[in-house]
Motif scaffolding. Structure first.
Motif, PDB file in Angstrom:
ATOM      1  N   MET A   1      -3.282  -4.525   2.973  1.00  0.00           N
ATOM      2  CA  MET A   1      -2.701  -5.846   3.088  1.00  0.00           C
ATOM      3  C   MET A   1      -1.713  -6.109   1.947  1.00  0.00           C
ATOM      4  N   ILE A   2      -2.085  -5.639   0.778  1.00  0.00           N
ATOM      5  CA  ILE A   2      -1.199  -5.820  -0.375  1.00  0.00           C
ATOM      6  C   ILE A   2       0.077  -5.013  -0.184  1.00  0.00           C
ATOM      7  N   ARG A   3      -0.057  -3.805   0.395  1.00  0.00           N
ATOM      8  CA  ARG A   3       1.132  -2.980   0.656  1.00  0.00           C
ATOM      9  C   ARG A   3       2.112  -3.699   1.552  1.00  0.00           C
ATOM     10  N   ALA A   4       1.607  -4.365   2.597  1.00  0.00           N
ATOM     11  CA  ALA A   4       2.485  -5.072   3.531  1.00  0.00           C
ATOM     12  C   ALA A   4       3.186  -6.240   2.841  1.00  0.00           C
ATOM     13  N   ALA A   5       2.468  -6.958   2.005  1.00  0.00           N
ATOM     14  CA  ALA A   5       3.072  -8.090   1.295  1.00  0.00           C
ATOM     15  C   ALA A   5       4.144  -7.611   0.321  1.00  0.00           C
ATOM     16  N   VAL A   6       3.833  -6.560  -0.418  1.00  0.00           N
ATOM     17  CA  VAL A   6       4.803  -6.019  -1.377  1.00  0.00           C
ATOM     18  C   VAL A   6       6.014  -5.452  -0.638  1.00  0.00           C
TER      19      VAL A   6
ATOM     20  N   ALA B   1      13.709  -5.370   8.486  1.00  0.00           N
ATOM     21  CA  ALA B   1      12.637  -4.550   9.059  1.00  0.00           C
ATOM     22  C   ALA B   1      12.797  -3.086   8.658  1.00  0.00           C
ATOM     23  N   MET B   2      14.033  -2.577   8.657  1.00  0.00           N
ATOM     24  CA  MET B   2      14.248  -1.196   8.206  1.00  0.00           C
ATOM     25  C   MET B   2      13.817  -1.032   6.758  1.00  0.00           C
ATOM     26  N   ASN B   3      14.182  -1.987   5.916  1.00  0.00           N
ATOM     27  CA  ASN B   3      13.792  -1.927   4.507  1.00  0.00           C
ATOM     28  C   ASN B   3      12.286  -2.075   4.350  1.00  0.00           C
ATOM     29  N   PHE B   4      11.667  -2.935   5.160  1.00  0.00           N
ATOM     30  CA  PHE B   4      10.216  -3.126   5.109  1.00  0.00           C
ATOM     31  C   PHE B   4       9.494  -1.816   5.393  1.00  0.00           C
ATOM     32  N   PHE B   5       9.854  -1.144   6.476  1.00  0.00           N
ATOM     33  CA  PHE B   5       9.168   0.093   6.822  1.00  0.00           C
ATOM     34  C   PHE B   5       9.478   1.213   5.834  1.00  0.00           C
ATOM     35  N   PHE B   6      10.671   1.220   5.274  1.00  0.00           N
ATOM     36  CA  PHE B   6      11.021   2.198   4.253  1.00  0.00           C
ATOM     37  C   PHE B   6      10.131   2.029   3.024  1.00  0.00           C
ATOM     38  N   VAL B   7      10.012   0.807   2.535  1.00  0.00           N
ATOM     39  CA  VAL B   7       9.185   0.545   1.354  1.00  0.00           C
ATOM     40  C   VAL B   7       7.709   0.759   1.685  1.00  0.00           C
TER      41      VAL B   7
ATOM     42  N   THR C   1       6.364   2.867   3.813  1.00  0.00           N
ATOM     43  CA  THR C   1       6.040   4.298   3.837  1.00  0.00           C
ATOM     44  C   THR C   1       6.009   4.889   2.425  1.00  0.00           C
ATOM     45  N   ILE C   2       6.896   4.439   1.563  1.00  0.00           N
ATOM     46  CA  ILE C   2       6.869   4.911   0.179  1.00  0.00           C
ATOM     47  C   ILE C   2       5.580   4.471  -0.502  1.00  0.00           C
TER      48      ILE C   2
ATOM     49  N   THR D   1       0.152   5.578  -2.563  1.00  0.00           N
ATOM     50  CA  THR D   1      -1.284   5.282  -2.505  1.00  0.00           C
ATOM     51  C   THR D   1      -2.086   6.532  -2.182  1.00  0.00           C
ATOM     52  N   ASN D   2      -1.631   7.323  -1.220  1.00  0.00           N
ATOM     53  CA  ASN D   2      -2.321   8.564  -0.878  1.00  0.00           C
ATOM     54  C   ASN D   2      -2.299   9.549  -2.045  1.00  0.00           C
ATOM     55  N   TRP D   3      -1.169   9.655  -2.717  1.00  0.00           N
ATOM     56  CA  TRP D   3      -1.075  10.544  -3.870  1.00  0.00           C
ATOM     57  C   TRP D   3      -2.016  10.093  -4.976  1.00  0.00           C
ATOM     58  N   TYR D   4      -2.072   8.781  -5.225  1.00  0.00           N
ATOM     59  CA  TYR D   4      -2.908   8.258  -6.292  1.00  0.00           C
ATOM     60  C   TYR D   4      -4.386   8.506  -6.011  1.00  0.00           C
TER      61      TYR D   4
END
Length: 74
Positions: free
Chosen positions: A1-6, A44-50, A52-53, A58-61
């Motif tokens: 949820m935090i990822r989506a807000a950020v 929306a393009m920027n939202f999905f770009f950020v 996915t990053i 998060t997965n790496w961490y």
């Protein structure tokens, strides 16, 4: 949820950064997006770009200790 807000917030900021870059490169004073729909498409393009990053970070961490153990040759 935090990822989506950020991602939503950073995606919105990226729209303005991209607009400033285009204005400086082309010598424009203003930019017209052509309505609300094109603006939302760019956001929306920027939202999905950020998003996915942030997902990859998060997965790496969460898996970084496993990666360190796999790289040892003991």
């Amino acid at each position: 949820m935090i990822r989506a807000a950020v991602a939503g917030f950073v995606g919105f900021i990226l729209v303005f950064i991209e607009s400033m870059i285009v204005m400086k490169l082309k010598g424009y004073v203003t930019i017209e997006f052509g309505g609300l729909a094109p603006f939302i498409n760019v956001w929306a393009m920027n939202f999905f770009f950020v998003f996915t990053i942030l997902t990859q970070i998060t997965n790496w961490y969460s898996n970084r200790h496993e990666l360190e153990e796999d790289s040892r040759f003991e």
